[in-house]
Design an enzyme around this catalytic site. Structure first.
Site, PDB file in Angstrom:
ATOM      1  N   SER A   1      -0.204  -0.115   7.550  1.00  0.00           N
ATOM      2  CA  SER A   1      -0.539   1.087   6.780  1.00  0.00           C
ATOM      3  C   SER A   1      -1.065   2.238   7.620  1.00  0.00           C
ATOM      4  O   SER A   1      -1.610   2.034   8.708  1.00  0.00           O
ATOM      5  CB  SER A   1      -1.571   0.750   5.708  1.00  0.00           C
ATOM      6  OG  SER A   1      -0.928   0.099   4.660  1.00  0.00           O
TER       7      SER A   1
ATOM      8  N   ASP B   1       0.783  -1.246   0.000  1.00  0.00           N
ATOM      9  CA  ASP B   1       0.000   0.000   0.000  1.00  0.00           C
ATOM     10  C   ASP B   1       0.819   1.304   0.000  1.00  0.00           C
ATOM     11  O   ASP B   1       1.809   1.416   0.725  1.00  0.00           O
ATOM     12  CB  ASP B   1      -0.862   0.082   1.260  1.00  0.00           C
ATOM     13  CG  ASP B   1      -1.531  -1.217   1.609  1.00  0.00           C
ATOM     14  OD1 ASP B   1      -1.481  -2.146   0.811  1.00  0.00           O
ATOM     15  OD2 ASP B   1      -2.088  -1.286   2.712  1.00  0.00           O
TER      16      ASP B   1
HETATM   17  C1  FRU Z   1      -3.836  -3.798   2.578  1.00  0.00           C
HETATM   18  C2  FRU Z   1      -3.201  -4.210   3.910  1.00  0.00           C
HETATM   19  C3  FRU Z   1      -3.580  -3.259   5.020  1.00  0.00           C
HETATM   20  C4  FRU Z   1      -2.466  -3.463   6.004  1.00  0.00           C
HETATM   21  C5  FRU Z   1      -1.275  -3.669   5.108  1.00  0.00           C
HETATM   22  C6  FRU Z   1      -0.280  -4.651   5.627  1.00  0.00           C
HETATM   23  O1  FRU Z   1      -3.118  -4.271   1.483  1.00  0.00           O
HETATM   24  O2  FRU Z   1      -3.561  -5.542   4.218  1.00  0.00           O
HETATM   25  O3  FRU Z   1      -4.862  -3.493   5.561  1.00  0.00           O
HETATM   26  O4  FRU Z   1      -2.279  -2.384   6.872  1.00  0.00           O
HETATM   27  O5  FRU Z   1      -1.786  -4.123   3.867  1.00  0.00           O
HETATM   28  O6  FRU Z   1       0.808  -4.730   4.782  1.00  0.00           O
END
Ligand code: FRU
Length: 506
Positions: free
Chosen positions: A108, A48
């Protein structure tokens, strides 16, 4: 919550190790599909976009990073920055797991500038409940980190602990200033396994109180809304999220997980009133977890992650995995959002060549370019005077016949991105609707070394897909298929975008 009570440790050792991990991949990276025009890590896995912001004269983009593998793993924050959104430079890695609440990952989150001029990051500290994997769920809490220079971050600990032991997903805070207050939204899987977005509020950025669930997903299959975002646009408010559990239906929601939005109205202190259906942000094979932010000139910009979702994922063997989409400007187009590449992207274009207008018979082709690593293509089709059933471009066309087809399909009345002639990677097609009664169709296609983005009618629809060409030169060929009559291309130009990376040949 007294954040001083959270133990924090010097994370410089973790960051130095992670930096070496990325560098080891970068040293052996195979560049055949590595992006020239999209943000990616030098090496390792990314997902992300995080912490998008403008701070002290530069744009900052952070990203979820696994520095020790080309698949998802313990999350760190990588970092790039830019003065103009055109050229980017790599910054030191920003965060690595360094205290108990985030020991299995710095997940994230988002960034805001405080009233006293600091860059403040809110993110999710992640632990596995069973200590090893997701089988018994996650223990997740919203954390805070602060920076004076936008590059070095001091962690402040947990600011929003998870209030209920039965909640197994509780993550991805997005924060903004609303009047004199701060607001935070994040995704929650309730004890009944329903996907919701919760809103919190704060006067001082440290003490946060629960406001309300601002959005509850109506579909009982949807158990989690990752990476939610909420922002004003014109006189409306947009809520967007990345839904886990959404089932495919017809052309919709074909990917493993799917990111989209609803538009409605909201007043602080009240509920959100949804006024539109759910729309996908992007109809391609590879798009997830977008985040928006407001540029200093007021534009709302969005970066998405080109999520590789489905095996085979051949870039994993090349020392890197994952890239962002181009930054896109978001505007309101009646009941949905228009997203198109930021205007600054055109500054990278070199050697623009005009090919149009072109009239082509049915089942004909014309070779346009013999070898292109990158391309910025603009093609307008006169639908009202074309009878060919398919009109489009074979991209990444290599001597063995591999290519990805981007075309208008008159049977479907949709634009198609079709990867069935590819040796490498997941195949399959995706489509986006076209209003044929408008009589014309405008396509902008951005080709990078391993990806294709298709913008339909100035970004009314968008498709982002990986496309991994085979060996040899990568040609671009115009084609028509079947039907009685001809294809009328009113204009067609192809430019070659330069790389976005500072100090690499610009
Ligand atoms: C989305 C996610 C978020 C999380 C992050 C972990 O792709 O699963 O919900 O914070 O990636 O890498």
């Amino acid at each position: 919550m007294n954040i001083e009570s959270m133990p924090t440790y010097d994370q410089s050792e973790q960051l130095a190790k992670a930096t070496a991990g990325v560098a080891a991949f970068a040293a052996k990276r195979n560049d055949r599909w590595y992006p020239l025009d999209h943000i990616a890590s030098d090496g390792g896995w990314i997902n992300d976009p995080n912490g998008l912001c403008y701070f002290k004269g530069r744009y900052h983009a952070f990203y979820q990073l696994h520095p020790y593998g080309t698949q998802w793993g313990p999350m760190h924050w990588g970092h790039v920055s830019s003065a103009d959104l055109v050229t980017w430079r790599r910054e030191p890695l920003a965060m690595a797991p360094s205290f108990e609440a985030e020991k299995d990952g710095v997940f994230s989150g988002s960034a805001v500038v405080s009233d006293d001029g600091k860059l403040v990051i809110y993110y999710t500290g992640h632990r596995w409940r069973n200590g090893v994997n997701e089988d018994e769920g996650n223990l997740q809490e919203q954390c805070m980190a602060v920076s004076d220079d936008g590059v070095h971050f001091e962690k402040k600990g947990v600011v929003v602990p998870c209030p209920d032991d039965r909640i197994l997903h509780f993550r991805d805070p997005k924060v903004w200033k609303q009047g004199d207050e701060w607001r935070m939204v994040f995704g929650v899987s309730t004890p009944e396994h329903k996907g919701e977005i919760w809103m919190y509020r704060s006067d001082d950025m440290v003490n946060w109180t629960f406001d309300r669930p601002i959005y509850r997903h109506p579909d009982p299959d949807v158990f989690m809304l990752e990476c939610p975002d909420m922002f004003p646009l014109g006189d409306k408010w947009v809520i967007c999220y990345s839904a886990m559990g959404l089932e495919p239906k017809g052309f919709q929601a074909r990917n493993h997980n799917n990111a989209g939005y609803v538009i409605g109205s909201w007043e602080p202190g009240g509920d959100f009133h949804q006024e539109t259906d759910f729309h996908l942000w992007d109809d391609g094979h590879n798009y997830y977890a977008p985040q928006t932010f407001q540029a200093p000139d007021g534009r709302r910009l969005v970066f998405g992650w080109m999520a590789p979702f489905t095996q085979p994922i051949p870039m994993e063997d090349d020392g890197w995995c994952g890239q962002f989409t181009l930054p896109r400007e978001v505007t309101l187009a009646e009941d949905h959002l228009r997203t198109r590449p930021i205007r600054e992207f055109a500054e990278l274009d070199k050697d623009k060549r005009d090919f149009g207008p072109i009239e082509l018979g049915v089942n004909e082709s014309r070779d346009l370019v013999s070898d292109a690593l990158t391309a910025d293509i603009q093609m307008d089709i006169d639908l009202s005077s074309s009878q060919a059933e398919r009109i489009g471009l074979e991209l990444h066309r290599t001597p063995n016949g591999d290519h990805t087809l981007v075309c208008y399909d008159d049977q479907l009345e949709r634009v198609v991105i079709d990867r069935h002639c590819n040796t490498y990677g997941d195949r399959g097609y995706r489509t986006a609707p076209v209003d044929k009664s408008a009589g014309s169709l405008k396509l902008r296609i951005i080709v990078d070394r391993g990806s294709i983005e298709v913008y339909v009618n100035d970004g009314l629809e968008v498709m982002s897909s990986y496309s991994f060409p085979a060996d040899g030169p990568r040609a671009i060929r115009l084609i028509t298929e079947s039907g009685e009559g001809k294809a009328m291309i009113t204009s067609l130009s192809i430019a070659t975008p330069d790389t976005i990376w500072e100090g690499t040949g610009r």
